[in-house]
Enzyme design. Sequence first.
Site, PDB file in Angstrom:
ATOM      1  N   LYS A  13     -21.095   5.052   1.479  1.00 15.58           N
ATOM      2  CA  LYS A  13     -21.744   3.424   2.148  1.00 15.58           C
ATOM      3  C   LYS A  13     -23.101   3.638   2.381  1.00 15.58           C
ATOM      4  O   LYS A  13     -23.592   3.044   1.293  1.00 15.58           O
ATOM      5  CB  LYS A  13     -20.972   3.070   3.586  1.00 15.58           C
ATOM      6  CG  LYS A  13     -19.350   2.938   4.137  1.00 15.58           C
ATOM      7  CD  LYS A  13     -19.221   2.608   5.122  1.00 15.58           C
ATOM      8  CE  LYS A  13     -19.704   3.427   6.545  1.00 15.58           C
ATOM      9  NZ  LYS A  13     -18.961   4.710   6.050  1.00 15.58           N
ATOM     10  N   ARG A  88     -18.278  -1.950  13.255  1.00 12.02           N
ATOM     11  CA  ARG A  88     -16.790  -1.128  13.029  1.00 12.02           C
ATOM     12  C   ARG A  88     -16.285  -1.456  14.031  1.00 12.02           C
ATOM     13  O   ARG A  88     -14.953  -0.047  14.508  1.00 12.02           O
ATOM     14  CB  ARG A  88     -18.405   0.187  13.613  1.00 12.02           C
ATOM     15  CG  ARG A  88     -17.949   1.219  12.577  1.00 12.02           C
ATOM     16  CD  ARG A  88     -18.540   2.525  13.459  1.00 12.02           C
ATOM     17  NE  ARG A  88     -18.834   3.491  12.590  1.00 12.02           N
ATOM     18  CZ  ARG A  88     -19.580   4.083  12.259  1.00 12.02           C
ATOM     19  NH1 ARG A  88     -20.593   2.958  11.544  1.00 12.02           N
ATOM     20  NH2 ARG A  88     -19.374   5.356  11.526  1.00 12.02           N
ATOM     21  N   ARG A 127     -21.865  17.619   3.326  1.00 14.62           N
ATOM     22  CA  ARG A 127     -23.250  16.917   2.715  1.00 14.62           C
ATOM     23  C   ARG A 127     -24.217  17.862   3.405  1.00 14.62           C
ATOM     24  O   ARG A 127     -24.076  18.264   4.512  1.00 14.62           O
ATOM     25  CB  ARG A 127     -23.139  15.511   3.910  1.00 14.62           C
ATOM     26  CG  ARG A 127     -23.629  14.743   4.230  1.00 14.62           C
ATOM     27  CD  ARG A 127     -24.020  13.333   4.308  1.00 14.62           C
ATOM     28  NE  ARG A 127     -22.955  13.459   5.682  1.00 14.62           N
ATOM     29  CZ  ARG A 127     -22.787  12.234   6.073  1.00 14.62           C
ATOM     30  NH1 ARG A 127     -22.589  10.845   5.531  1.00 14.62           N
ATOM     31  NH2 ARG A 127     -21.647  12.093   7.280  1.00 14.62           N
ATOM     32  N   ARG A 160     -25.555  17.302   9.256  1.00 15.50           N
ATOM     33  CA  ARG A 160     -25.422  16.532  10.363  1.00 15.50           C
ATOM     34  C   ARG A 160     -23.977  17.199  11.463  1.00 15.50           C
ATOM     35  O   ARG A 160     -23.321  17.959  11.196  1.00 15.50           O
ATOM     36  CB  ARG A 160     -24.553  15.271  10.370  1.00 15.50           C
ATOM     37  CG  ARG A 160     -25.810  14.728  10.001  1.00 15.50           C
ATOM     38  CD  ARG A 160     -25.438  12.649   9.485  1.00 15.50           C
ATOM     39  NE  ARG A 160     -23.691  12.139  10.074  1.00 15.50           N
ATOM     40  CZ  ARG A 160     -23.803  10.800   9.927  1.00 15.50           C
ATOM     41  NH1 ARG A 160     -24.268  10.372   8.741  1.00 15.50           N
ATOM     42  NH2 ARG A 160     -22.811  10.991  10.131  1.00 15.50           N
ATOM     43  N   ARG A 171     -13.592  11.712  14.404  1.00 16.63           N
ATOM     44  CA  ARG A 171     -14.312   9.896  13.474  1.00 16.63           C
ATOM     45  C   ARG A 171     -13.717  10.177  11.889  1.00 16.63           C
ATOM     46  O   ARG A 171     -13.195   8.229  12.657  1.00 16.63           O
ATOM     47  CB  ARG A 171     -15.395  10.347  12.355  1.00 16.63           C
ATOM     48  CG  ARG A 171     -16.705  10.927  13.719  1.00 16.63           C
ATOM     49  CD  ARG A 171     -17.563  12.051  12.594  1.00 16.63           C
ATOM     50  NE  ARG A 171     -18.345  10.827  11.586  1.00 16.63           N
ATOM     51  CZ  ARG A 171     -18.916  11.482  11.012  1.00 16.63           C
ATOM     52  NH1 ARG A 171     -19.173  12.638  10.495  1.00 16.63           N
ATOM     53  NH2 ARG A 171     -19.526  10.636  10.041  1.00 16.63           N
TER      54      ARG A 171
END
Length: 213
Positions: A13, A88, A127, A160, A171
């Site tokens: 996203k 969300r 990432r 992160r 998550r």
Amino acid sequence: MILVLIGPPGSGKGTQAKILAATRKFPQLSTGDMLRTAIAQGSELGLQAKKLMDQGALVPDSVVIGLIGQRTLESDCKVGFILDGFPRNVSQAQALDQMLKTQGREVDRAVFFEIPDEDLVKRLSGRRTCVECSAMYHVENAKPQKDGLCDQCGSSLRQRDDDKSEVVRKRLQVYHEQTAPVVGFYERQSKLKTLDAAESAIQVSKVLTDILG
Ligand code: AP5
């Protein structure tokens, strides 16, 4: 245009919102980025949010609805905006509809980034994000030109805290329990399009461009 991007963590996203923001000149409104900015500033809100984010839990609806409510009133949002990571859950989606109604606007399109869970763990563990400008990289799919440094501003890249594997699993669980129902919310409003987010970022960008016209 007011566009909502929905998908699990790591579905791309943020990557696509940044491309769209650059090409279509709409601001990207990412609640995750807003919360990480609050954390970096050391504000009370940031301290509270960090505890929840590090556990992979959602921060309270009132916090994110407040952040989005203020941001959508800023002048650059008059032309429209791209929502990345908000709403969300169904309560946030309902609050967004109410908020936009008071502004005489509505969501034009919601796009669901569909992808199997097993692809996501690989993406998130690789990432890397710039500490300064939030530009995003991946150790295999989107390498920076110089190892560990941002191509855009030269600052350091970091992983992160919530991309550690145990937090990623939480998550994903939160996504399936609380966020997945938002897909049905927009389907019932006939505003939903679904794309295959397991394709390459370039291919996803092409499909998104076709969807938006
Ligand atoms: P947030 O920052 O919103 O994270 P997220 O939704 O979990 O999404 P991500 O940023 O992890 O993934 P993405 O889909 O943007 O993928 P990306 O493009 O980065 O939220 C973080 C936390 O904040 C939440 O857990 C919660 O605590 C809190 N929060 C935020 N909003 C909230 C809200 N509304 N309510 C309550 N709490 C909230 O891509 C991932 C990686 O894959 C990158 O390395 C990228 O280079 C790579 N990649 C991207 N596309 C492709 C592709 N097509 N092929 C291969 N690799 C790709």
